[in-house]
Write a protein that holds these residues in place. Structure first.
Motif, PDB file in Angstrom:
ATOM      1  N   UNK A 183     -16.482 -57.203 -34.791  1.00  0.00           N
ATOM      2  CA  UNK A 183     -17.098 -55.930 -34.425  1.00  0.00           C
ATOM      3  C   UNK A 183     -16.064 -54.833 -34.241  1.00  0.00           C
ATOM      4  N   UNK A 184     -14.898 -55.194 -33.670  1.00  0.00           N
ATOM      5  CA  UNK A 184     -13.857 -54.187 -33.445  1.00  0.00           C
ATOM      6  C   UNK A 184     -13.304 -53.625 -34.745  1.00  0.00           C
ATOM      7  N   UNK A 234     -14.607 -64.370 -31.686  1.00  0.00           N
ATOM      8  CA  UNK A 234     -14.578 -64.084 -33.123  1.00  0.00           C
ATOM      9  C   UNK A 234     -15.551 -62.964 -33.483  1.00  0.00           C
ATOM     10  N   UNK A 235     -16.733 -63.002 -32.879  1.00  0.00           N
ATOM     11  CA  UNK A 235     -17.715 -61.950 -33.147  1.00  0.00           C
ATOM     12  C   UNK A 235     -17.228 -60.590 -32.637  1.00  0.00           C
ATOM     13  N   UNK A 265     -25.709 -68.427 -26.403  1.00  0.00           N
ATOM     14  CA  UNK A 265     -25.186 -69.795 -26.458  1.00  0.00           C
ATOM     15  C   UNK A 265     -23.983 -69.956 -25.530  1.00  0.00           C
ATOM     16  N   UNK A 266     -23.169 -68.932 -25.465  1.00  0.00           N
ATOM     17  CA  UNK A 266     -22.000 -69.000 -24.597  1.00  0.00           C
ATOM     18  C   UNK A 266     -22.403 -69.040 -23.131  1.00  0.00           C
ATOM     19  N   UNK A 267     -23.405 -68.275 -22.754  1.00  0.00           N
ATOM     20  CA  UNK A 267     -23.870 -68.284 -21.369  1.00  0.00           C
ATOM     21  C   UNK A 267     -24.463 -69.644 -20.999  1.00  0.00           C
ATOM     22  N   UNK A 268     -25.247 -70.209 -21.936  1.00  0.00           N
ATOM     23  CA  UNK A 268     -25.825 -71.529 -21.673  1.00  0.00           C
ATOM     24  C   UNK A 268     -24.739 -72.592 -21.555  1.00  0.00           C
ATOM     25  N   UNK A 294     -18.082 -72.233 -27.710  1.00  0.00           N
ATOM     26  CA  UNK A 294     -18.982 -71.076 -27.640  1.00  0.00           C
ATOM     27  C   UNK A 294     -18.214 -69.793 -27.310  1.00  0.00           C
ATOM     28  N   UNK A 295     -17.261 -69.917 -26.397  1.00  0.00           N
ATOM     29  CA  UNK A 295     -16.461 -68.740 -26.047  1.00  0.00           C
ATOM     30  C   UNK A 295     -15.604 -68.294 -27.226  1.00  0.00           C
TER      31      UNK A 295
END
Length: 253
Positions: free
Chosen positions: A48-49, A43-44, A2-5, A37-38
């Motif tokens: 993950x970190x 946040x993701x 989604x961010x790339x789009x 989106x960014x």
């Protein structure tokens, strides 16, 4: 994805805006979608970190305190980690020695585990207060530990050195009579008729090392003093220095 789009859409709108092919509202909407989106990607990545446990410094790990697959709550100890090079040594000095030590002064430490080695370092920090119970000040020094022979928790004997050697007059400890009204020594001199007599001289004493006392004032280098048997003397008493077992010694540096 989604961010790339959203990024591609924003770039297209950005290229068309100068040509007035799109409106300003379409540009703002595309930019807002891209920023949102960014933000979701950031946040993701932050979530993950949190799945990876990292120490804020490099060090050596000890024994693991948890098992694989075990659920751990916030604040649960997992493993001990210590930075070994450089390593800190904490020790205390008497408050009377506080004016004689500064940050950057050289330090030499020895430990029982490695008797043949002297570990060198420098004074890194001096506490700003004196312990009211022990009348000591806490000192922290940084030691080089490239071979990682030193470990946290070891008992160390620490010597703080001054950058320059101080030359002082010293006398045997037995030559000083400590008194509430002032310390004194008996100095041997000659009176008018060339007879040797003792004179009581008040002195200011300093540190004591290896049965030697530093004389800060009251005595000059080369003067002859009585080294023992002070209780049998009085000021102005005639004395004689024996050649075999001398009762006097010269003050030396």
């Amino acid at each position: 994805a989604e961010a790339q789009l959203a990024e591609q859409e924003f770039k297209r709108v950005s290229d068309l805006l100068p040509k007035r092919a799109v409106s300003q509202s379409q540009y703002d909407e595309a930019k807002a979608n891209f920023d949102a989106a960014r933000a979701r990607v950031n946040e993701a990545e932050a979530q993950l970190s949190k799945k990876i446990i990292r120490a804020p410094f490099d060090g050596r790990l000890g024994i693991r305190m948890v098992d694989r697959g075990e659920y751990i709550a916030t604040g649960t100890p997992i493993v001990e980690i210590n930075m070994l090079d450089p390593i800190y040594v904490d020790y205390t000095l008497s408050e009377k020695n506080l004016p004689d030590v500064q940050t950057g002064y050289p330090v030499v430490a020895t430990v029982a585990a490695v008797r043949e080695r002297d570990f060198k370092g420098t004074v890194a920090a001096i506490n700003t207060s004196v312990n009211p119970e022990t009348r000591t000040v806490r000192i922290r020094a940084t030691l080089d530990n490239e071979e990682q022979l030193l470990r946290p928790g070891m008992f160390a004997t620490v010597m703080t050195r001054q950058p320059e050697d101080n030359e002082v007059v010293t006398v045997p400890r037995t030559a000083v009579s400590y008194n509430t009204y002032g310390d004194f020594v008996f100095v041997i001199g000659k009176n008018d008729d060339d007879t040797q007599v003792v004179t009581r001289r008040t002195v200011v004493t300093g540190e004591t090392r290896n049965n030697k006392v530093a004389i800060l004032s009251g005595l000059e280098e080369g003067e002859t003093i009585v080294s023992k048997g002070l209780l049998r003397l009085r000021a102005g008493q005639p004395v004689a220095i024996q050649e075999d077992a001398a009762q006097a010694t010269e003050a030396s540096e």
